[in-house]
Design an enzyme around this catalytic site. Structure first.
Site, short mmCIF file in Angstrom:
data_model
loop_
_atom_site.label_atom_id
_atom_site.label_comp_id
_atom_site.label_asym_id
_atom_site.label_seq_id
_atom_site.Cartn_x
_atom_site.Cartn_y
_atom_site.Cartn_z
N HIS A 79 1.17 -1.59 0.23
CA HIS A 79 -0.08 -0.25 0.46
C HIS A 79 0.65 1.43 0.01
O HIS A 79 0.49 2.12 -1.30
CB HIS A 79 -1.39 0.02 0.90
N ASP A 108 5.74 22.46 -25.37
CA ASP A 108 6.42 21.57 -24.95
C ASP A 108 6.89 21.63 -23.70
O ASP A 108 7.84 22.47 -23.54
CB ASP A 108 6.42 20.95 -26.42
N TRP A 144 7.76 -0.47 3.85
CA TRP A 144 7.88 0.36 2.75
C TRP A 144 9.03 0.78 2.98
O TRP A 144 10.29 1.54 1.89
CB TRP A 144 6.78 1.40 2.32
N SER A 171 12.33 6.54 -13.44
CA SER A 171 11.41 7.62 -14.13
C SER A 171 11.46 8.66 -13.35
O SER A 171 11.58 9.57 -14.31
CB SER A 171 10.42 6.65 -13.97
N SER A 172 11.53 8.94 -12.37
CA SER A 172 11.30 10.28 -11.58
C SER A 172 12.80 11.23 -11.24
O SER A 172 12.25 12.38 -11.78
CB SER A 172 10.59 10.01 -10.20
N HIS A 255 12.97 12.03 3.70
CA HIS A 255 13.04 13.14 4.30
C HIS A 255 12.07 14.24 3.48
O HIS A 255 11.74 14.63 3.22
CB HIS A 255 13.25 13.32 6.04
N GLU A 257 12.08 13.26 0.52
CA GLU A 257 10.61 12.31 -0.52
C GLU A 257 9.41 12.82 0.07
O GLU A 257 8.35 13.53 -0.44
CB GLU A 257 10.81 11.12 -0.05
N TYR A 259 9.02 15.64 1.20
CA TYR A 259 8.35 17.52 0.88
C TYR A 259 8.17 17.69 -1.02
O TYR A 259 7.89 17.67 -1.31
CB TYR A 259 9.80 18.55 1.32
N SER A 270 -1.16 27.45 -3.40
CA SER A 270 -1.17 28.98 -4.60
C SER A 270 -1.93 29.18 -5.23
O SER A 270 -1.79 30.60 -5.41
CB SER A 270 0.41 29.40 -4.02
N HIS A 304 15.51 12.42 12.67
CA HIS A 304 13.99 12.58 13.37
C HIS A 304 12.86 10.77 13.37
O HIS A 304 12.27 10.98 14.12
CB HIS A 304 13.00 13.89 13.35
N HIS A 305 13.53 10.63 12.02
CA HIS A 305 12.05 9.66 12.17
C HIS A 305 13.09 8.36 12.95
O HIS A 305 12.97 7.25 12.77
CB HIS A 305 12.64 8.92 10.53
N THR A 330 6.72 26.67 6.62
CA THR A 330 5.64 26.31 6.76
C THR A 330 5.00 27.21 7.09
O THR A 330 3.23 27.81 7.01
CB THR A 330 5.10 25.40 7.60
N LYS A 333 3.78 30.29 5.28
CA LYS A 333 2.92 29.61 3.71
C LYS A 333 1.48 29.56 4.36
O LYS A 333 0.39 30.41 3.47
CB LYS A 333 3.43 28.54 3.29
N ARG A 452 1.68 0.50 15.11
CA ARG A 452 0.93 0.40 13.83
C ARG A 452 1.85 -1.11 13.28
O ARG A 452 2.61 -1.96 13.73
CB ARG A 452 1.95 1.68 13.04
#
Lengths: 535, 183
Positions: A79, A108, A144, A171-172, A255, A257, A259, A270, A304-305, A330, A333, A452
């Site tokens: 998932h 293009d 994951w 790809s990315s 991390h 990722e 963002y 925005s 921090h993870h 943040t 924003k 979890r």
């Protein structure tokens, strides 16, 4: 001069698109590729969602009902991989493909064939990943995050998972390079960087994050691969390696990722909030700098993870404080969005409803993130349902709502047809209520101590779990409305105006509706740029 | 038009180079990680697998530090592995020897590797082993059992706040890997 003449000649036979399957396999048009990305993301969103419903069905009541624990663990792992790499990231790339050339006045993407390649890697990547459901040992089930030594103990799924991550990464990275080159080199003459819509800005910064951290993930999973098959010992303790090092490498990618998943959402919001508040965006430049600050900070907060893994006190303090620092840009924003709405003449069409829900619910997810940043509190919350609630609040009513807001917002420009506002609003309200019924109780579960990634739980958690599962099914099935509303708009929607939202700004709204197959073949004039400019 | 294609190509190549650099950086983080562990005081984990030479140092007989011994196995059933004594009190600066007992229940000839760890981690740099069964892979015949020594000195500079250290070993059966390393 001769050039323009031949061009005109070619243009006479309408759009000169190839027809049938060829149009899609050989696609180099940014709109076609964007559409493929979005459709692909939608399919994977439903696949990943189906897996989430397996999880929530199993957790509806204590005890083991439907699936065995190994398969349950595969479901949580798959998932996450499907939703992150298969749904949210391709959806953003699809939106970038559609909107970036139109917004910067380019005909293009800069590298159309590379664009085709980066899209077509994805079906292969996810075929590999989904194949793991049918190999001996089952799909990856170690989370994951692929932490060794657990991930090294997977069955035959292991190499398939690693190669699929390699393909997604390539790809990315290629897609990100394409976005950067398009934004930096292909802007219409006279369109300054600080006149671009914020969606282009946030994507530019996201693209840099992508090329900086996706290769690190590729490296880390390559090390896993060689540890498993070629006797290296990067992470194998018995050979002098350190499994904790994987966690550092992973979160150095992981991390930034998160963002990568959320910054383009900031861009979309925005654009939508000013349009429906009928006021220009408050603090455009501070938005750009805040995005850049968030991107920079994302590189120095990864540990921090891993507070509970163990690190020196100085390290804990550094990572705690730098993480909390992210709340500052943040906050800039969030206050800017509120200030944009302040005294605006606001109307609540579907895109705006999603944007306002984003503003409210993403901020809640951000606040629970701030709680998790506190080291002593994190020792309690770590790996509990509180964490699950936190990141789903920033990802579902955060990133996913922003994607949906963007689709509703730009759909009239893409297709030339209006979606059904009534069904759109129904979709919104069912989603907004469903998502809160689904994830809000998970805060309580986590604070009460429910871990979890567990298929069974103590009976004291039964009530909130069944509430959460009911929310999951409401949310999941109401997404079918999303497909329906898009389908019916494309098939038989009312004709949309050239400017379906009267105060929308940006070069994309200066194009005819629907946007022609080839747009901005002649760059927009200074007058058009001034009209579409963000300033 | 050509100019634009050229500048697109240049920028693309630069960005590809950037991505390649990021890939290399991921691998560069592996040696950097050991360096970081060293300077942040966690201690270089690789040092724990090397013998230290200990200078003749002052003993501090006024100070007693408790050293606990732990033994872990990555999976249950194929080995018996435990310290002979579970804790001793030591004077910093003096040399001590303790034994670990291991019994091969895997049902074959094999090689095992012990991986040490010191807790709390900031004590790692003050715990010196002059001899240890963890320095080399240990060969065990089928069913063999034996005691294996470890000799150590606790550095007298050990921070005053610490009066209890734990030395733990995880004992990995790893015939394939060790055989591969030897050839």
């Amino acid at each position: 001069m001769t050039n323009t003449v031949t061009h005109k000649h070619v243009h006479d036979d309408q759009d000169h698109k190839t027809h049938g399957l060829k149009r899609w396999f050989y696609a180099t048009n940014h709109k076609d590729i964007g559409t493929m990305y979005l459709v692909f993301a939608c399919v994977l969103f439903f696949l990943g969602g189906a897996m989430a419903l397996v999880i929530r069905a199993e957790l509806f009541q204590p005890g083991l009902q439907f699936v065995d624990p190994g398969f349950y663990n595969s479901m949580t792992t798959m998932h996450a991989l499907l939703m992150i790499f298969g749904a949210v990231m391709p959806a953003w790339t699809g939106l970038a493909n559609w909107m970036v050339p139109m917004q910067v006045g380019a005909p293009d993407m800069a590298l159309p064939r590379l664009n085709n390649f980066s899209f077509w890697l994805l079906p292969f990547a996810f075929t590999l990943l989904l194949l793991t459901l049918f190999v001996p040992g089952g799909a990856p089930a170690g989370g994951w995050t692929l932490y060794p030594p657990l991930s090294l103990q997977a069955g035959d799924s292991f190499p398939l998972t690693i190669f699929s991550i390699h393909l997604m990464g390539i790809s990315s990275i290629l897609a990100a390079i394409n976005v950067i080159v398009t934004i930096l080199n292909m802007r219409a003459p006279g369109l300054g960087l600080l006149n671009m819509p914020l969606f282009c800005w946030t994507w530019l910064i996201t693209a840099y994050l992508l090329i900086a951290v996706m290769p690190v993930l590729a490296g880390a999973v390559t090390m896993l691969l060689t540890d498993h098959f070629f006797g290296t010992a990067f992470f194998t303790a018995s050979g002098g390696g350190d499994p904790v090092m994987f966690q550092h490498l992973f979160w150095f990618f992981g991390h930034p990722e998160v963002y990568i998943l959320i910054l383009p959402a900031f861009g979309v919001i925005s654009e939508i909030i000013p349009t429906f508040s009928r006021k220009p965006l408050f603090g455009y430049q501070s938005m750009v700098y805040a995005t850049a600050s968030i991107a920079f900070l994302s590189f120095i907060v990864w540990a921090h993870h891993m507070f509970t893994v163990g690190m020196p006190l100085a390290g804990q303090l550094f990572f705690m404080l730098s993480t909390m620092l992210i709340a500052v840009p943040t906050g800039v924003k969030v206050f800017n969005w509120c200030a944009t709405m302040w005294k605006g003449s606001i109307s609540f069409e579907t895109p705006m409803l999603f944007a306002v829900a984003f503003l409210f619910l993403f901020t809640m997810g951000g606040l629970s993130g701030l709680m998790l940043a506190i080291v002593p509190a994190d020792f309690q919350y770590h790996d509990s349902y509180f964490v699950v609630a936190h990141f789903h609040y920033v990802l579902v009513p955060g990133a996913v709502f922003a994607i949906m807001a963007g689709v509703y917002y730009w759909l009239p420009k893409w297709t030339g047809r209006m979606y059904n506002e009534k069904v759109g609003k129904l979709h919104f309200w069912l989603s907004a209520i469903g998502v809160n019924v689904l994830f809000f109780p998970q805060h309580f579960l986590g604070l009460a101590g429910m871990p979890r990634r567990i298929p069974d739980y103590s009976t004291q958690f039964a009530d909130w779990n069944s509430v959460s599962s009911v929310g999951a099914f409401i949310f999941g099935f109401s997404q079918l409305l999303f497909v329906y509303v898009i389908w019916s708009a494309v098939r038989s929607g009312e004709k949309a105006a050239v400017r379906p939202w009267e105060s929308a700004r940006g070069l994309e709204w200066e194009l005819p509706t629907p946007a022609p197959y080839h747009s901005w073949e002649t760059p927009p004039s200074q007058g058009v740029i001034a009209k579409g400019s963000m300033r | 038009m050509n100019e634009r294609a050229d500048s697109n190509r240049r920028l693309t190549l630069r960005l590809l180079g950037f991505a390649a650099g990021a890939f290399a950086f991921g691998f560069a983080l592996v040696p950097l990680y050991d360096v970081l562990c060293d300077i942040t005081g966690v201690g270089n984990p690789k040092d724990l697998l090397r013998a230290s030479t200990v200078q003749a140092v002052e003993h501090d007989d006024s100070r007693l530090v408790t050293v606990e011994f732990l033994a872990d196995l990555p999976s249950v059933g194929s080995w018996e592995f435990r310290p002979v004594v579970t804790e001793i009190k030591v004077h910093p600066g003096r040399l001590y020897e303790v034994d670990y007992f291991a019994h091969n229940l895997t049902g074959r000839d094999t090689v095992a590797q012990a991986v040490p760890n010191i807790a709390p981690s900031k004590a790692t740099g003050y715990f010196r082993k002059t001899e240890c069964f963890c320095f080399v892979p240990q060969k065990f015949a089928k069913g063999e059992q034996r005691v294996m020594p470890v000799r150590f000195v606790v550095d007298p500079n050990l921070p005053k706040s610490l009066d209890r250290l734990t030395l733990s070993y995880v004992f990995y059966d790893n015939s394939t890997r060790v055989a591969a390393l030897k050839d």
